[in-house]
Scaffold this motif. Structure first.
Motif, mmCIF file in Angstrom:
data_model
loop_
_atom_site.group_PDB
_atom_site.id
_atom_site.type_symbol
_atom_site.label_atom_id
_atom_site.label_comp_id
_atom_site.label_asym_id
_atom_site.label_seq_id
_atom_site.Cartn_x
_atom_site.Cartn_y
_atom_site.Cartn_z
ATOM 1 N N PRO A 41 0.784 -1.239 0.000
ATOM 2 C CA PRO A 41 0.000 0.000 0.000
ATOM 3 C C PRO A 41 0.816 1.289 0.000
ATOM 4 C CG PRO A 41 0.169 -0.829 2.233
ATOM 5 C CD PRO A 41 0.975 -1.774 1.366
ATOM 6 N N HIS A 42 2.135 1.196 -0.193
ATOM 7 C CA HIS A 42 2.952 2.424 -0.100
ATOM 8 C C HIS A 42 4.258 2.190 -0.852
ATOM 9 C CE1 HIS A 42 4.636 5.809 2.684
ATOM 10 N NE2 HIS A 42 5.524 5.593 1.714
ATOM 11 N N THR A 43 4.339 2.689 -2.096
ATOM 12 C CA THR A 43 5.604 2.550 -2.839
ATOM 13 C C THR A 43 5.885 3.797 -3.681
ATOM 14 O OG1 THR A 43 4.995 1.691 -5.038
ATOM 15 C CG2 THR A 43 4.943 0.115 -3.222
ATOM 16 N N HIS A 44 7.135 3.904 -4.044
ATOM 17 C CA HIS A 44 7.607 5.008 -4.904
ATOM 18 C C HIS A 44 8.458 4.378 -6.024
ATOM 19 C CE1 HIS A 44 7.127 7.981 -1.401
ATOM 20 N NE2 HIS A 44 7.247 6.843 -0.744
ATOM 21 N N ILE A 45 7.874 3.496 -6.823
ATOM 22 C CA ILE A 45 8.725 2.746 -7.766
ATOM 23 C C ILE A 45 8.936 3.438 -9.114
ATOM 24 C CG2 ILE A 45 8.142 0.516 -6.723
ATOM 25 C CD1 ILE A 45 6.552 -0.069 -9.364
ATOM 26 N N THR B 264 6.323 -2.132 1.750
ATOM 27 C CA THR B 264 7.776 -2.133 1.520
ATOM 28 C C THR B 264 8.327 -0.717 1.445
ATOM 29 O OG1 THR B 264 7.583 -2.068 -0.896
ATOM 30 C CG2 THR B 264 7.675 -4.257 0.146
ATOM 31 N N ASP B 265 7.472 0.271 1.032
ATOM 32 C CA ASP B 265 7.952 1.629 0.757
ATOM 33 C C ASP B 265 9.004 1.613 -0.361
ATOM 34 O OD1 ASP B 265 8.258 4.367 0.935
ATOM 35 O OD2 ASP B 265 9.387 4.350 2.804
ATOM 36 N N PHE B 266 8.962 0.617 -1.241
ATOM 37 C CA PHE B 266 9.992 0.479 -2.291
ATOM 38 C C PHE B 266 10.313 1.856 -2.875
ATOM 39 C CE2 PHE B 266 11.106 -2.450 -6.180
ATOM 40 C CZ PHE B 266 12.367 -1.866 -6.250
ATOM 41 N N ILE C 252 1.199 3.177 -6.085
ATOM 42 C CA ILE C 252 2.415 3.848 -6.567
ATOM 43 C C ILE C 252 2.209 5.355 -6.486
ATOM 44 C CG2 ILE C 252 4.067 4.110 -8.451
ATOM 45 C CD1 ILE C 252 3.109 1.488 -9.633
ATOM 46 N N LYS C 253 3.197 6.032 -5.917
ATOM 47 C CA LYS C 253 3.110 7.483 -5.732
ATOM 48 C C LYS C 253 3.918 8.222 -6.794
ATOM 49 C CE LYS C 253 3.271 6.539 -0.758
ATOM 50 N NZ LYS C 253 1.878 6.602 -0.384
ATOM 51 N N THR C 254 3.470 9.420 -7.126
ATOM 52 C CA THR C 254 4.323 10.353 -7.861
ATOM 53 C C THR C 254 5.267 10.965 -6.809
ATOM 54 O OG1 THR C 254 2.944 12.314 -7.491
ATOM 55 C CG2 THR C 254 2.376 10.911 -9.383
ATOM 56 N N SER D 234 -1.063 9.983 4.383
ATOM 57 C CA SER D 234 0.052 10.860 4.726
ATOM 58 C C SER D 234 1.263 10.090 5.235
ATOM 59 C CB SER D 234 -0.388 11.874 5.794
ATOM 60 O OG SER D 234 -0.831 11.204 6.947
ATOM 61 N N HIS D 235 2.442 10.698 4.995
ATOM 62 C CA HIS D 235 3.695 10.252 5.617
ATOM 63 C C HIS D 235 3.811 11.056 6.915
ATOM 64 C CE1 HIS D 235 4.686 9.094 1.452
ATOM 65 N NE2 HIS D 235 5.812 8.527 1.848
ATOM 66 N N VAL D 236 3.747 10.398 8.036
ATOM 67 C CA VAL D 236 3.836 11.127 9.318
ATOM 68 C C VAL D 236 4.717 10.386 10.317
ATOM 69 C CG1 VAL D 236 1.621 12.365 9.216
ATOM 70 C CG2 VAL D 236 1.663 10.009 10.030
ATOM 71 N N ASP E 225 1.097 6.719 7.484
ATOM 72 C CA ASP E 225 2.184 5.800 7.192
ATOM 73 C C ASP E 225 3.505 6.222 7.843
ATOM 74 O OD1 ASP E 225 0.014 5.370 5.468
ATOM 75 O OD2 ASP E 225 1.268 4.813 3.778
ATOM 76 N N HIS E 226 4.214 5.266 8.351
ATOM 77 C CA HIS E 226 5.514 5.326 9.066
ATOM 78 C C HIS E 226 5.294 5.165 10.560
ATOM 79 C CE1 HIS E 226 8.502 5.790 5.948
ATOM 80 N NE2 HIS E 226 7.769 6.724 5.375
ATOM 81 N N LEU E 227 4.901 6.247 11.278
ATOM 82 C CA LEU E 227 4.467 6.180 12.676
ATOM 83 C C LEU E 227 5.563 5.852 13.691
ATOM 84 C CD1 LEU E 227 1.078 4.246 12.159
ATOM 85 C CD2 LEU E 227 1.580 6.679 11.867
HETATM 86 ZN ZN LIG Z 1 7.075 6.824 1.314
#
Ligand SMILES: [Zn+2]
Length: 427
Positions: free
Chosen positions: A81-85, A335-337, A150-152, A260-262, A283-285
Motif C-alpha cells: 500500500p505504499h511505494t515510490h517505484i 515495503t515503501d519500495f 504507486i506514488k508520484t 500521509s507520511h507522518v 504511514d511510518h508512525l
Molecule cells: Zn514513502
C-alpha cells in the motif's frame, strides 16, 4: 454440477484472511487468518466463485481447467500500500555514503538524496520511466505482490508530476498487477521553491491538484473505479501540519482520498491531523505518541508501518506496531519500495522484519500484508482476501505451513502467482 473456468484443488492449507464483509482487522482480530485445511477454490471471470473444503468444492464444481496444489499452502496475493517505484536512476552512491556515516537529513540539506532522483526523473522520458519501473514491478509481482499503490513525487512541478501519473497509468494497463495511483507533489519542497515553501504549497493547491484531478477523470483508473489518493510528507525540511491541512482541504474538495507520511523522524502532530481529516491511512508512525495511538484505535484510519526503511538504515528502533495492535488499531505493512530509504520489492521481507523487530506474529503480518493493506488503499472490498466475489488473486507457496513465509527470509517461497484467475509460474 456447476462449471468453473479454473478449479484449484488439494490446497493443504488455505489461508483466506477473510474478513467476512467487515472492515479491516484490528487488534486481536489480526491473529485470525481464517485457515481451511485441505481446501479447493473455483474461479470464473477472474473472480472466486467458491472457496471451501476440497470435497465440497469437487462435489459442486467442474473446472474447464483443474490445477492441483499438491498439498501446498496458499494465501491471498499481497497488497503493497505504499511505494515510490516510478523514478529514474539509482542512489547507490548515497547508500555507500550513508554506510560511511552521512545522515539522511544532512544529505537532503546538501541538495542530494531525493533531489538527485527528482533531477533524473524530470529529465527521463515516459518510455524510459515505464521501462525502469516495469522491471521493479516484475520483481514485486514475482515476490507475490498483486496489488500495488504507486506514488508520484519525483517530478515536483506540474508537467513532471503529470508525466509520472501517465507512467503509473501505463504500468496499470500493461502489467497484470492492479495499481492504485497516489499524487505526492508534496513529497518535498521543489528545489525552485527552497526559499519560499509557502509558494510551493500554493502551486500545489491552485495548479497541481486541479490538473491531477482533471487527468484522473480522463484516466483508465477512473473508468475502473480505482480511487485516487493525495499524500503529504509531513516532516522537518518538508511540510508542516498547517501546510498539510491546506493541501488536504483542497484535495478533499476535489475528490481525492487522503493518506500521509507522518512521524517518520519527528512528531509534528501529523498523525492526529490526518486522522481528523479522515485519511485512509497514516504511514511510518515511528514517532507516534501514545495519545495518538488511542485516537487511531478509535478511528477508521489504518496505520501503515514500514520496517524495511528502518532495516535499510540499519536502525534498531522501529514503529511501535506491537503496541498499535495491542491498543486495537488496524495495522498494515508496506515495503515503501523507493531508491533512497528502502530499495525492497518484497512484502515477505517486510513481514520477516516486522515479525522480528516489531514482534508481529506470522498471522498478524499476513493480515497486515493482505486484507488490511487492501483497506488502506480503499480496495478492501475487491482485494486482499480469498472470498467469493473478490478478485482471484492467490499465491501458491512452496511450503505446507503459511508461517514459513514469515519464518524464512532472503529467498522466494512464492511458487505460483494467480492474478485475476490467471497463472504465472516462478518455477
Ligand atoms: Zn514513502
Amino acid at each position: 454440477m456447476q462449471q468453473a473456468e479454473l478449479v484449484i484443488t488439494d490446497i493443504g492449507q488455505l489461508v483466506t484472511c477473510a474478513a467476512n464483509g467487515r472492515g479491516p482487522k484490528r487488534g486481536a482480530e489480526m491473529r485470525e487468518v481464517n485457515l481451511i485445511e485441505n481446501a479447493s477454490v473455483a474461479i470464473s471471470d477472474g473472480i472466486f466463485t467458491a472457496v471451501g473444503p476440497h470435497q465440497e468444492i469437487l462435489d459442486e464444481f467442474v473446472g474447464e481447467r483443474t490445477f492441483s496444489a499438491e498439498g501446498r499452502a496458499a494465501c491471498p496475493g499481497f497488497v503493497d500500500p505504499h511505494t515510490h517505484i516510478v523514478y529514474a536512476g539509482d542512489r547507490l552512491d548515497e547508500f555507500v555514503l550513508k554506510l560511511q556515516g552521512a545522515e539522511y537529513l544532512d544529505i537532503l540539506s546538501a541538495g542530494g538524496g531525493i533531489l538527485s532522483t527528482v533531477k533524473k526523473s524530470r529529465e527521463a522520458s515516459v518510455d524510459l520511466l515505464v521501462d525502469e519501473s516495469l522491471a521493479r514491478l516484475n520483481k514485486m509481482f514475482k515476490a507475490g505482490t498483486t496489488t500495488i499503490e504507486i506514488k508520484t513525487g519525483y517530478g515536483l512541478d506540474t508537467k513532471a508530476e503529470l508525466k509520472m501519473l501517465q507512467v503509473i497509468e501505463r504500468l496499470d494497463v500493461i502489467h497484470e498487477a492492479d495499481i492504485v495511483p497516489t499524487f505526492l507533489a508534496a513529497h518535498t519542497i521543489a528545489p525552485e521553491f527552497r526559499n519560499d515553501p509557502e509558494a510551493y504549497v500554493s502551486l500545489i493547491c491552485e495548479e497541481m491538484l486541479p490538473a491531477a484531478w482533471n487527468w484522473y477523470l480522463g484516466s483508465h483508473f477512473y473508468q475502473k473505479s480505482t480511487p485516487f489518493f493525495c499524500d503529504v510528507f509531513t516532516e522537518r525540511n518538508a511540510f508542516d501540519v498547517e501546510q498539510m491541512g491546506r493541501i488536504f482541504a483542497t484535495a478533499g474538495s476535489l475528490g481525492f482520498r487522503l493518506k500521509s507520511h507522518v512521524d517518520q523522524f519527528s512528531n509534528l502532530g501529523g498523525s492526529e491531523a490526518s486522522i481528523r481529516s479522515h485519511a485512509a491511512s497514516i504511514d511510518h508512525l515511528d514517532a507516534i505518541s501514545e495519545r495518538e495511538v488511542g485516537i487511531l484505535a478509535e478511528s477508521d484510519t489504518i496505520g501503515v508501518v514500514i520496517p524495511t526503511e528502518n532495516f535499510s538504515a540499519g536502525k534498531v528502533e522501529f514503529a511501535p506496531a506491537r503496541r498499535l495492535i495491542d491498543k486495537g488499531c488496524a495495522v498494515a505493512l508496506s515495503t515503501d519500495f523507493n531508491p533512497g530509504s528502502a530499495p525492497c520489492p518484497s512484502m515477505p521481507m517486510a513481514m520477516a522484519i516486522a515479525s522480528r523487530y516489531q514482534r508481529l506474529l506470522p498471522s498478524e503480518a499476513l493480515n497486515a500484508a493482505t486484507i488490511n493493506a487492501a483497506h488502506s488503499v480503499g480496495l478492501g472490498d475487491r482485494f486482499g482476501s480469498i472470498e467469493v466475489g473478490k478478485a482471484a488473486d492467490m499465491l501458491i507457496l512452496d511450503c505446507v505451513d503459511h508461517r514459513q513465509i514469515v519464518y524464512e527470509f532472503g529467498g522466494n517461497l512464492v511458487l505460483h502467482v494467480i492474478k485475476r484467475g490467471k497463472f504465472t509460474s516462478n518455477g
